[in-house]
Design a protein around this motif. Structure first.
Motif: not given
Length: 689
Positions: A475-479, A482-488, A515-518
């Motif tokens: 759960r920590v990894v997924l959240w 997701l937060s880093l991808v969206v924020g980035g 894509f660059q955020s990922v």
């Protein structure tokens, strides 16, 4: 008094050594003559004439000595060190022309002489350790040591034929092909016994036979490549069923951190040597060792930083070597060795389970084997699906023939899933910035590889109905991911909308920002021109790269869970709480200490290497910091500093990539192993903040 008769396994091993040393020496003379056509030893025609006479004489003498050894003749054992000495002496004058080949063969023959004279190895005693467990093990007792040596020599000969570009010459081809076929014929009884015990080996042999027919009609090089793969598989099986592999596993279980460090270094160094072969270079000149080591370390540590343009500087052979290094580095020697042991009929002891649980950071006892099997199977399956999709896109969308499309798809699928960032286009993926499907496939592979195998296993079990609720780590990894991808994505789009994303449609701007955020967290691909980035974007990318992927994944960085634990400790400290909490779960103090230590040490390494780069290069601060964090987090993105590196800078980045790949693993092992006997000192307070 007559001497005691030499056991048959020792005689067979001596015969194998003589045959192997003669083969490598004959091929070595031919390779040196081809590479150095006008050396001080004479012109190439003269060298080839001497080499042919040497090959004929050595072949006849070798056959006679082998016959004497197998027959138990005393004179043959006297001739073994003499014959090996002649082989070593043949390359003493050639060492001035080629230190790499001549030096290796001199050391090889001298090592065999030492083992022959002082009887360092005892194949009979080693074979008895295996025990009597059937026909295949009985065969290993009698022929195992000799078979291992012959297979190893045949693999080295095949690698030399490919690496030094003599695979299209008739005489070396015939010599290598004859030796390979003879070796396979000698080990065929063992392979037949294995097929009778395990049906899965029969399928592998049938598949190899199906591939052999079209390969035989293509070129001698294709035949040698297939035979090389078959011999490597047989050698793996023999070694894995012998005492050496068992000792290696026991050493790993006792000191897993030390083995991880040594094997990553050995793989990178071996890959660098192979990349210096003429066949690995796309030009007529061989690649310099420092550049080959930089590339091999970057591939093994799945980083992606390059000092040479991969599709331009490296040949197809060199690109295959890079892809294999990426795969080995992504999976890790620990996972591969354990999976091979279990696949070949072995079992993990309790000590092995505990060591793997420490390396993979598992909390449930007895789950190491299941996760190891899941890692290998899921990796190959995901990479195969990604390779097929990319191959279809390249074939139908960009006009590549299917063989070339499949090769590019396979290379990019492995590079993306292992978060390596190597590409077969000089501009990485910039030419696909308007192709959402190509970016989606790469992004999906990067995400799956970066989540971590424990999380993937938990998601798979829950999808099958085996798990009702995901673990806290999942759960920590997924959240966090997701937060880093969206924020980035949001930050990159805001900063680069009219900069590096200028000229694209709104949809393409959003897709490229996503894509660059990922990819910037550990993968290293880029679909936009990084030289046009805003300074604010560079700062954001440095932070995101430093965070990296998740534990148990193919990515690097300090890991998402490390950041989550540190962030959870901040409100706990502000509220004067005794423990940090995440998702209504209390985090132990030792986990908080480990997270803080990992972040602190990573910061110290980044600052030190950045200072060294600034002191030894005339480059801007953001370039030095970006390059350092990219290497430490095994990302592979660069804003131009890689091209400015001198010899010292290359060594600094090589060390940084190595530390970034193996350092967090080894540190976690060291910090996670409780040690007794600590002295308790009185507590004392100190002012901080």
């Amino acid at each position: 008094m007559s001497a005691a008769p030499v056991p048959r396994p020792s005689r067979r091993l001596q015969a194998a050594r003589v045959a192997g040393a003669s083969l490598l020496s004959v091929l070595g003379v031919r390779i040196v003559a081809d590479l150095h056509r006008d050396s001080f030893l004479g012109k190439v025609d003269e060298l080839l004439s001497v080499g042919n006479l040497y090959a004929i004489a050595m072949g006849l003498v070798t056959l006679a000595v082998i016959a004497g050894l197998l027959g138990g003749r005393r004179w043959a054992f006297v001739f073994v060190p003499l014959l090996l000495s002649i082989n070593a002496g043949m390359f003493v004058p050639l060492i001035a022309s080629d230190v790499q080949i001549a030096g290796f063969l001199i050391v090889w023959n001298l090592a065999l002489i030492g083992d022959t004279l002082f009887a360092i190895s005892n194949p009979s005693a080693r074979a008895r350790r295996v025990g009597d467990r059937g026909e295949s093990f009985a065969w290993l007792q009698r022929y195992g040591a000799a078979a291992q040596h012959l297979l190893l020599v045949s693999l080295l000969a095949g690698l030399a034929l490919f690496g030094f570009e003599v695979e299209y010459e008739l005489v070396p081809d015939l010599i290598g092909l004859t030796f390979a076929l003879t070796t396979l014929a000698l080990v065929s009884p063992y392979v037949y016994g294995l097929m009778r015990q395990r049906r899965r080996y029969l399928l592998a042999v049938v598949a190899a036979a199906v591939l052999f027919v079209p390969a035989a009609t293509t070129s001698p090089g294709a035949v040698l490549a297939l035979l090389w793969a078959l011999q490597a598989a047989v050698l793996l099986v023999i070694v894995a069923r012998g005492p050496v592999f068992a000792d290696l596993l026991q050493s790993f279980y006792a000191r897993p951190a030390l083995l991880i460090l040594s094997t990553f270094g050995l793989i990178a160094f071996s890959g660098a040597l192979v990349l210096t072969f003429p066949a690995a270079s796309a030009s007529e000149r061989s690649i310099a060792f420092i550049d080959a080591l930089f590339t091999a370390m970057s591939a093994t540590c799945v980083t992606g930083l390059i000092v040479l343009d991969t599709p331009v500087a490296f040949s197809h052979f060199g690109q295959v070597v890079i892809m294999l290094l990426i795969q080995l580095g992504g999976l890790g020697i620990m996972v591969l060795s354990t999976f091979a042991a279990v696949l070949l009929g072995g079992r993990l002891a309790l000590r092995g389970e505990q060591a793997l649980e420490e390396v993979l950071d598992l909390t449930s006892p007895g789950s190491a084997y299941a996760l190891t099997r899941f890692i290998v199977v899921s990796t190959l399956l995901i990479e195969a699906i990604g390779a097929l999709v990319l191959a279809l896109v390249f074939h139908f969308g960009y006009g590549f023939d299917f063989a070339a499309a499949l090769w590019r798809g396979s290379f990019h699928a492995i590079s993306a899933f292992c978060n390596a960032g190597f590409a077969l286009w000089s501009d990485s993926l910039i030419q696909f910035q308007s192709d959402g499907l190509v970016q989606a496939v790469h992004g999906t592979l990067i995400t799956l590889g970066g989540l971590g195998f424990p999380v993937l296993l938990g998601l798979w079990l829950r999808a099958r109905g085996g798990e009702r609720r995901l673990s806290l780590q999942a759960r920590v990894v997924l959240w966090m991911s997701l937060s880093l991808v969206v924020g980035g994505t949001v930050l990159f789009a805001l900063a680069e909308w009219d900069a590096s994303l200028h000229g694209l449609s709104v949809a393409d701007k959003i897709i490229n920002s996503l894509f660059q955020s990922v990819t910037l967290r550990t993968a290293g691909f880029n679909s936009v021109d990084l030289s046009a980035l805003e300074r604010s974007t560079i700062l954001m990318m440095i932070v995101w790269m430093f965070i990296g992927a998740s534990p148990g994944s193919t990515g690097g960085g300090i890991k998402t869970t490390t950041l989550a634990v540190v962030l959870a400790a901040v409100p706990a400290l502000i509220r004067n709480q005794a423990r940090a909490q995440l998702f209504r779960r209390t985090i132990p103090h030792d986990v908080v200490y480990r997270a803080g230590t990992i972040m602190t040490l990573a910061t110290m390494v980044a600052v030190t290497i950045t200072f060294a780069l600034l002191a030894s290069h005339d480059m801007s601060f953001e370039r030095a910091a970006f390059e350092t964090v990219s290497a430490l987090a095994t990302v592979g993105l660069s804003i131009g500093a890689t091209a400015e590196l001198n010899a010292l800078g290359k060594w600094l980045i090589i060390v940084t990539m190595f530390v970034g790949r193996v350092g967090p693993i080894s540190l976690a092992l060291a910090l996670g192993t409780p040690r007794g006997g600590h002295v308790q000192f009185p507590e004392a307070k100190i002012m901080v903040g």
